[in-house]
Write a protein that holds these residues in place. Sequence first.
Motif, PDB file in Angstrom:
ATOM      1  N   ASN A 147      15.003 -39.752  67.891  1.00  0.00           N
ATOM      2  CA  ASN A 147      14.321 -39.414  68.452  1.00  0.00           C
ATOM      3  C   ASN A 147      14.379 -40.358  70.215  1.00  0.00           C
ATOM      4  OD1 ASN A 147      12.013 -39.764  70.621  1.00  0.00           O
ATOM      5  ND2 ASN A 147      10.144 -39.760  69.213  1.00  0.00           N
TER       6      ASN A 147
ATOM      7  N   SER B   1      11.553 -46.078  69.211  1.00  0.00           N
ATOM      8  CA  SER B   1      10.354 -45.147  68.060  1.00  0.00           C
ATOM      9  C   SER B   1      12.222 -44.663  67.229  1.00  0.00           C
ATOM     10  CB  SER B   1      10.025 -44.261  68.743  1.00  0.00           C
ATOM     11  OG  SER B   1      10.683 -43.061  69.473  1.00  0.00           O
TER      12      SER B   1
ATOM     13  N   GLU C 285       7.110 -41.672  62.659  1.00  0.00           N
ATOM     14  CA  GLU C 285       6.077 -41.048  62.609  1.00  0.00           C
ATOM     15  C   GLU C 285       6.023 -39.612  63.807  1.00  0.00           C
ATOM     16  OE1 GLU C 285       2.309 -40.957  61.340  1.00  0.00           O
ATOM     17  OE2 GLU C 285       3.302 -42.547  60.229  1.00  0.00           O
ATOM     18  N   LYS C 286       7.186 -39.911  64.571  1.00  0.00           N
ATOM     19  CA  LYS C 286       7.532 -40.176  66.008  1.00  0.00           C
ATOM     20  C   LYS C 286       8.548 -38.968  65.925  1.00  0.00           C
ATOM     21  CE  LYS C 286       4.594 -41.866  68.938  1.00  0.00           C
ATOM     22  NZ  LYS C 286       4.729 -40.514  69.982  1.00  0.00           N
TER      23      LYS C 286
ATOM     24  N   SER D 265       1.587 -34.544  66.276  1.00  0.00           N
ATOM     25  CA  SER D 265       2.499 -33.233  65.458  1.00  0.00           C
ATOM     26  C   SER D 265       1.754 -32.466  64.958  1.00  0.00           C
ATOM     27  CB  SER D 265       3.530 -34.869  64.448  1.00  0.00           C
ATOM     28  OG  SER D 265       2.392 -34.434  63.176  1.00  0.00           O
TER      29      SER D 265
END
Length: 483
Positions: A369, A375, A380-381, A412
């Motif tokens: 990411n 992150s 989650e990212k 998302s």
Amino acid sequence: MSFTNKPILIEKPVSDQTAALHPTIFIIFGITGDLASRKLLPALLALYSKKLLPTRFAVIGFSRRPFSREGFREFIRERLNVRPGQFKEEDIKHFFDHISYEQGFFDQSESYVRLMGKLKVIDDRWGQCSNKLFHLSVPPNLYEGILRQISESGLSKPCAQGLGWTRVLIEKPFGNDITMARTLDKLLSKLFKEEQIFRIDHYLAKEVLQNILSFRFSNSIFEPLWRTEFIDKVHIKLFERTGMEGRGAFYDPIGALRDVGQNHMLMILAFIAMDRPKSLTSENIRLERAKILNKLEKISSSKLRDMVIKGQYNGYTVEPGVAPSSHTETYIRLETRIDSSRWKNVPFYLESGKGFSESKTEIDVYFKNFDDKKSVHNPEKQNILTFRIQPDEGIKIRFFVKTPGYNFQTESKTLKFKYSDVPTFSIIPNDYERLIHDAFIGDQTLFASTAEIMASWKFITPILENWSKLPLKKYERGVREVE
Ligand code: BG6
């Protein structure tokens, strides 16, 4: 970093199916076993009903038990693993007319002489010298004896000059360790030419696994990102809800690492990580798969506890055929890396277990990411590309969009392609059907090469050498986590 501008590889030429039309006899050593009725015969029946077998074909079952002609038919019919209504009764009936039985003992040369006589009778009746495919549907400790007998009896020789090839199909596990694998390989190459040897790893014939190559090399948006600069990690999962299902005696001396780790899981890894082959020929694809497997970093004993987990589901030791004090693993999770500039520092996790809450085989490719470097490790990212091998075959991508409104927040969403949504994609050829078909036409792409098998044993052996030092974690059946 440089990106390649090479033309995208899209398709492999359609195989020459007419080659399958020459009369062929399929000989199954160990036809009374589980594999024949669960996989081989249903696959042959499917090919038969799709008219993909030669008009002149025969299946000969070879095993120890005595059977009358009718008794044998009944035995096979009762065990044949097909769904009610899957095939027309008429097709099943006609298919059975092509099957016959030869009682024989694997270690007695007279049995092979009798088998040869039977093959000759069929060839004479057809007035043609037919092809012969030998399938070893027996425990691996019987391979050597049968292979020698096939060769010494002359069964492996073609029945006429330039006509009637002979091929041999060998199931995994290919040896129980690297020494056995080498011995078996030496024997095979002494008795047969490489183009006669078809080493089965049925995962290679799974439709979505093959699609990984097409997807990677036909979509120019992904291939440039297929490297350490963009990929954070890869997680390969092969989870099964079932336990032993009567296979305890086969499984207990083997365990998950040899049963699926050394073969299916490493082959999946090879498809994900291999470089673009020069062309989509069987030789080049197998070469690239082997290259990647040879680059797997070995797990030394000092790193074992950090990189490998093994587990056993509660209740495994009371399964029929399993030793009550068994320490055999039914679960494995390994972390490995690939020693190449493309994959530098990218962890590959291989995880497989029986007795899980659901059956699912899939591969998650996690992208780094770049918006917020901190992150990177936050699941989650991350964009995630998932190949679902089974069930619910498909491919999906998780991506992020702005949530509508006055704030600048993202959430998302998923782009999904499900095979079952597309009528022409929903008819997926079964893996064994595909393998038998390819063995008939002599295409070895979906079969493992010696180089691949040896490379995978080289990776697995250092782990196995320290296997007993690793604690065996217990887990409950039907629960995903292994504590
Ligand atoms: C076999 C293993 O090779 O593969 C089994 O011996 C395993 O233990 C099976 O269950 C999984 O294959 P599939 O096609 O059912 O996912």
